[in-house]
Design a protein around this motif. Structure first.
Motif, PDB file in Angstrom:
ATOM      1  N   UNK A 114     -25.527 -11.079 -68.866  1.00 48.30           N
ATOM      2  CA  UNK A 114     -24.258 -10.782 -69.539  1.00 48.30           C
ATOM      3  C   UNK A 114     -24.472  -9.583 -70.447  1.00 48.30           C
ATOM      4  N   UNK A 115     -23.362  -9.046 -70.956  1.00 50.99           N
ATOM      5  CA  UNK A 115     -23.439  -7.926 -71.894  1.00 50.99           C
ATOM      6  C   UNK A 115     -22.788  -8.307 -73.215  1.00 50.99           C
ATOM      7  N   UNK A 116     -23.385  -7.807 -74.294  1.00 51.80           N
ATOM      8  CA  UNK A 116     -22.752  -7.890 -75.603  1.00 51.80           C
ATOM      9  C   UNK A 116     -22.808  -6.498 -76.208  1.00 51.80           C
ATOM     10  N   UNK A 117     -22.048  -6.294 -77.277  1.00 56.41           N
ATOM     11  CA  UNK A 117     -21.971  -4.972 -77.880  1.00 56.41           C
ATOM     12  C   UNK A 117     -22.309  -5.028 -79.353  1.00 56.41           C
ATOM     13  N   UNK A 118     -22.819  -3.905 -79.842  1.00 57.22           N
ATOM     14  CA  UNK A 118     -22.960  -3.675 -81.277  1.00 57.22           C
ATOM     15  C   UNK A 118     -22.166  -2.409 -81.574  1.00 57.22           C
ATOM     16  N   UNK A 119     -21.569  -2.357 -82.745  1.00 59.64           N
ATOM     17  CA  UNK A 119     -20.741  -1.194 -83.070  1.00 59.64           C
ATOM     18  C   UNK A 119     -20.829  -0.871 -84.547  1.00 59.64           C
ATOM     19  N   UNK A 120     -20.910   0.422 -84.827  1.00 60.49           N
ATOM     20  CA  UNK A 120     -20.833   0.931 -86.193  1.00 60.49           C
ATOM     21  C   UNK A 120     -19.723   1.977 -86.196  1.00 60.49           C
ATOM     22  N   UNK A 121     -19.526   2.623 -87.319  1.00 57.90           N
ATOM     23  CA  UNK A 121     -18.520   3.687 -87.375  1.00 57.90           C
ATOM     24  C   UNK A 121     -18.879   4.829 -86.436  1.00 57.90           C
ATOM     25  N   UNK A 122     -20.170   5.062 -86.241  1.00 54.47           N
ATOM     26  CA  UNK A 122     -20.619   6.223 -85.480  1.00 54.47           C
ATOM     27  C   UNK A 122     -21.043   5.932 -84.052  1.00 54.47           C
ATOM     28  N   UNK A 123     -21.290   4.661 -83.715  1.00 54.08           N
ATOM     29  CA  UNK A 123     -21.880   4.374 -82.416  1.00 54.08           C
ATOM     30  C   UNK A 123     -21.506   2.976 -81.931  1.00 54.08           C
ATOM     31  N   UNK A 124     -21.276   2.867 -80.640  1.00 51.96           N
ATOM     32  CA  UNK A 124     -21.124   1.564 -79.989  1.00 51.96           C
ATOM     33  C   UNK A 124     -22.149   1.513 -78.871  1.00 51.96           C
ATOM     34  N   UNK A 125     -22.743   0.335 -78.695  1.00 52.35           N
ATOM     35  CA  UNK A 125     -23.792   0.216 -77.685  1.00 52.35           C
ATOM     36  C   UNK A 125     -23.659  -1.114 -76.965  1.00 52.35           C
ATOM     37  N   UNK A 126     -23.892  -1.087 -75.678  1.00 52.08           N
ATOM     38  CA  UNK A 126     -23.883  -2.285 -74.860  1.00 52.08           C
ATOM     39  C   UNK A 126     -25.319  -2.715 -74.585  1.00 52.08           C
ATOM     40  N   UNK A 127     -25.550  -4.018 -74.645  1.00 54.79           N
ATOM     41  CA  UNK A 127     -26.874  -4.593 -74.412  1.00 54.79           C
ATOM     42  C   UNK A 127     -26.748  -5.638 -73.310  1.00 54.79           C
ATOM     43  N   UNK A 128     -27.766  -5.749 -72.483  1.00 52.37           N
ATOM     44  CA  UNK A 128     -27.763  -6.709 -71.386  1.00 52.37           C
ATOM     45  C   UNK A 128     -28.840  -7.757 -71.629  1.00 52.37           C
TER      46      UNK A 128
END
Length: 126
Positions: free
Chosen positions: A43-57
């Motif tokens: 599955x994928x989850x995400x992390x997000x800040x004001x400057x960056x969003x990232x998907x993790x598997x």
């Protein structure tokens, strides 16, 4: 695949017309990737800040603690808790801060089972 490669350089409206004319529905690469994730039980989850969003598997059934370790061992070692919101709800609010203010963010501990599409904010001691 070559056709999909060429379609990605067309403006979306033109690409859609082309797909309709040749009965090519959907993004085949995306479909392939989704099938691979399912077959590998990922599955994928995400992390997000004001400057960056990232998907993790990660493996389906993984805990927030395990997800923290995927990002960085220091986050896992200093794990306190996670703030979680489904991606669709995150988009509705536009930021974690606004979602938090509206009471739409859940707080969980180490044993939380990460779900597909969760946007997660990890709180930890450095």
């Amino acid at each position: 695949m070559k056709l999909e490669e060429e379609l990605k350089f067309l403006p979306e409206e033109e690409a859609e017309v082309f797909r309709r004319e040749y009965n090519l529905f959907g993004d085949k690469r995306k479909e392939f990737f989704e099938k691979v994730l399912k077959l590998l039980n990922l599955i994928r989850f995400l992390t997000a800040t004001q400057n960056e969003a990232r998907s993790w598997t990660i493996k389906k059934g993984s805990t927030a603690y395990e997800a923290a370790g995927l990002i960085h061992s220091d986050i896992q070692k200093g794990f306190i808790k996670v703030e979680v919101i489904p991606f669709e709800r995150y988009v509705e609010f536009g930021s974690l801060k606004k979602a938090r203010e509206a009471g739409a963010v859940e707080t969980h501990g180490k044993d939380y089972i990460v779900r597909e599409g969760d946007v997660i904010h990890f709180l930890f001691r450095a």
